[in-house]
Design an enzyme around this catalytic site. Sequence first.
Site, PDB file in Angstrom:
ATOM      1  N   TYR A  54       0.866  -1.191   0.000  1.00  0.00           N
ATOM      2  CA  TYR A  54       0.000   0.000   0.000  1.00  0.00           C
ATOM      3  C   TYR A  54       0.899   1.237   0.000  1.00  0.00           C
ATOM      4  CZ  TYR A  54      -4.064  -2.958   1.012  1.00  0.00           C
ATOM      5  OH  TYR A  54      -5.070  -3.896   0.932  1.00  0.00           O
ATOM      6  N   GLU A  55       0.455   2.304  -0.668  1.00  0.00           N
ATOM      7  CA  GLU A  55       1.358   3.436  -0.895  1.00  0.00           C
ATOM      8  C   GLU A  55       1.738   4.181   0.391  1.00  0.00           C
ATOM      9  OE1 GLU A  55      -0.904   5.575  -3.760  1.00  0.00           O
ATOM     10  OE2 GLU A  55      -2.210   6.488  -2.282  1.00  0.00           O
ATOM     11  N   SER A  56       1.010   3.938   1.477  1.00  0.00           N
ATOM     12  CA  SER A  56       1.369   4.571   2.740  1.00  0.00           C
ATOM     13  C   SER A  56       2.618   3.945   3.353  1.00  0.00           C
ATOM     14  CB  SER A  56       0.200   4.460   3.726  1.00  0.00           C
ATOM     15  OG  SER A  56      -0.141   3.103   3.912  1.00  0.00           O
ATOM     16  N   GLY A  57       3.053   2.782   2.855  1.00  0.00           N
ATOM     17  CA  GLY A  57       4.310   2.215   3.332  1.00  0.00           C
ATOM     18  C   GLY A  57       4.348   0.743   3.703  1.00  0.00           C
TER      19      GLY A  57
END
Lengths: 265, 298
Positions: A54-57
Amino acid sequence: MTAAQPAYTTNEIMTVAAARLLKNGAVCFVGIGLPSTAANLARLTHAPDIVLIYESGPIGAKPPVLPLSIGDGNLAETADTVVSTPEIFRYWLQGGRVDVGFLGAAQIDRFANINTTVIGDYKRPATRLPGAGGAPEIASCASEVVLLLKQSARAFVKKLDFVTSVGHLDGGDARKRLGLPGKGPVAVVTDLCLMEPDPSSKELTVTHLHPGITREEVTKATGWEIRFAGTLTETPAPTSIELETLRDLERRTKLAHGNVVATST
Amino acid sequence: MCRTDSSEFPMAEIITLREAVAALVRDGDTVAMEGFTHLIPFAAGHEVIRQRRKQLTLVRLTPDVIYDQLIGAGCAKKLIFSWGGNPGVGSLHRLRDAVERDWPAPLEIQEHGHGDLSNAYVAGAANLPFAVIRAYAGSDLPNHNDKIKFIECPFTGETLAAVPAINPDVTIIHAQKADRKGNVLLWGILGVQKEAVLAAKKAIVTVEEIVDDLKAWPNACILPAWTLAAVCCVPGGAFPSYAHGYYERDNRFYQAWDAISREREIFQNWIKTHILNTLDFSEFRRVLAESAAVGVRQ
């Protein structure tokens, strides 16, 4: 449909059809909403070793319920590792470690370019949408891209109001000419059918119709003259395991989020 | 920008949030309040509204409800961002009203993707003039954002996208813990907070608690006191977002915000009652709990 087959909604077959495209072990960069639902369904059915990023990490997230936002705590808690957002984009996506980008969109055109920015004029928009997020980079750098969105003539348009993220631009070898490293969109899954780009022109072509859906319905729900493959296959109906897993996941999600239901954003 | 003047980086003082915003945030500043769904500095954003800061250029990858409040309250003249929405709910109505109908004032927007904006902070932290990424070929974004340019790699000839470094006047973040010297520890989803702090001229950090010993493990995300201008103890300061290890996200508030923010008058009354007429974040929490109890939130 015979009595022995389970009844299902158009949303459910869309999610199931998308989930089936993910191979076990694939490294998948997941957008929030429908893509996240489908990717987690794949993880809970045929692809237990899928790696969800996920792009949040979070890398290797295994959320027990669907995240409502792209940075929910359960993604971090269940991930193999959590890295910073710049690192996700630099080392993992741009570094060439993502097999599949799994994305939604507000508008799509015949070459699978997508718009998540505005409807109408950019400076004076009729509707201001949330914007690019990580999609332009995912669409550029993931080895392959799968797009999920409900089909309607408003969403499947002849000309995008804004090209946020590039699919096959104007077709043919456009991606190669642009120097984009990934193959771009390999499939578009809707609530009516599955489309794939023609091998040479890259124009989206319907290859699978979901059970009970007609060509006319697909044509009516597309803003350009949609092409159909010479041989059309019927999408296999969801199995009872797929349906039960999906419904159980959504039920648990609803309970966990206090009945706040995630929407596709 | 060249960092030669060490006086730009004084040792963190542990002060109140009111003092920190009064001393460090000025009208017209470029301000980044970062947080990727997690650890969003809501209390600090409220204090900026409470102190009626104006003409701010706000920067954030994912402007959500706190930026909707700042924009609707008239604090911003420009927004630099890559995704603006109410996560899991839908649109930000105040952001949309500003962009679509210039209310309460026109809002200039400079729009990016997460990859380039996060790397613009990295460039800022590294004291480099720009960041380089591989994206945007064929996209309309560079046609509407003249800060996205294409350059040729001097080694391979490849065309790449470049964006200027982001160096906020002030970065504000929320974290889990500080020690008594003002060293800050954060964990969980870190987003771009460390980069945004190191890219900034000044940084304010609100924390859940101040402890004697951070008990941090090697490689933990620590922001040393000497990289920060102020540390403020504001328990619950990320509410309604979450603080990993402390409290969960209040999804109901995010959903309630949709109704509160839809109409200008309801929004203005909400801001007045909950922020402008409250003394600080703990009074905000008390007033919010009371109004929720009588159903005003819905």
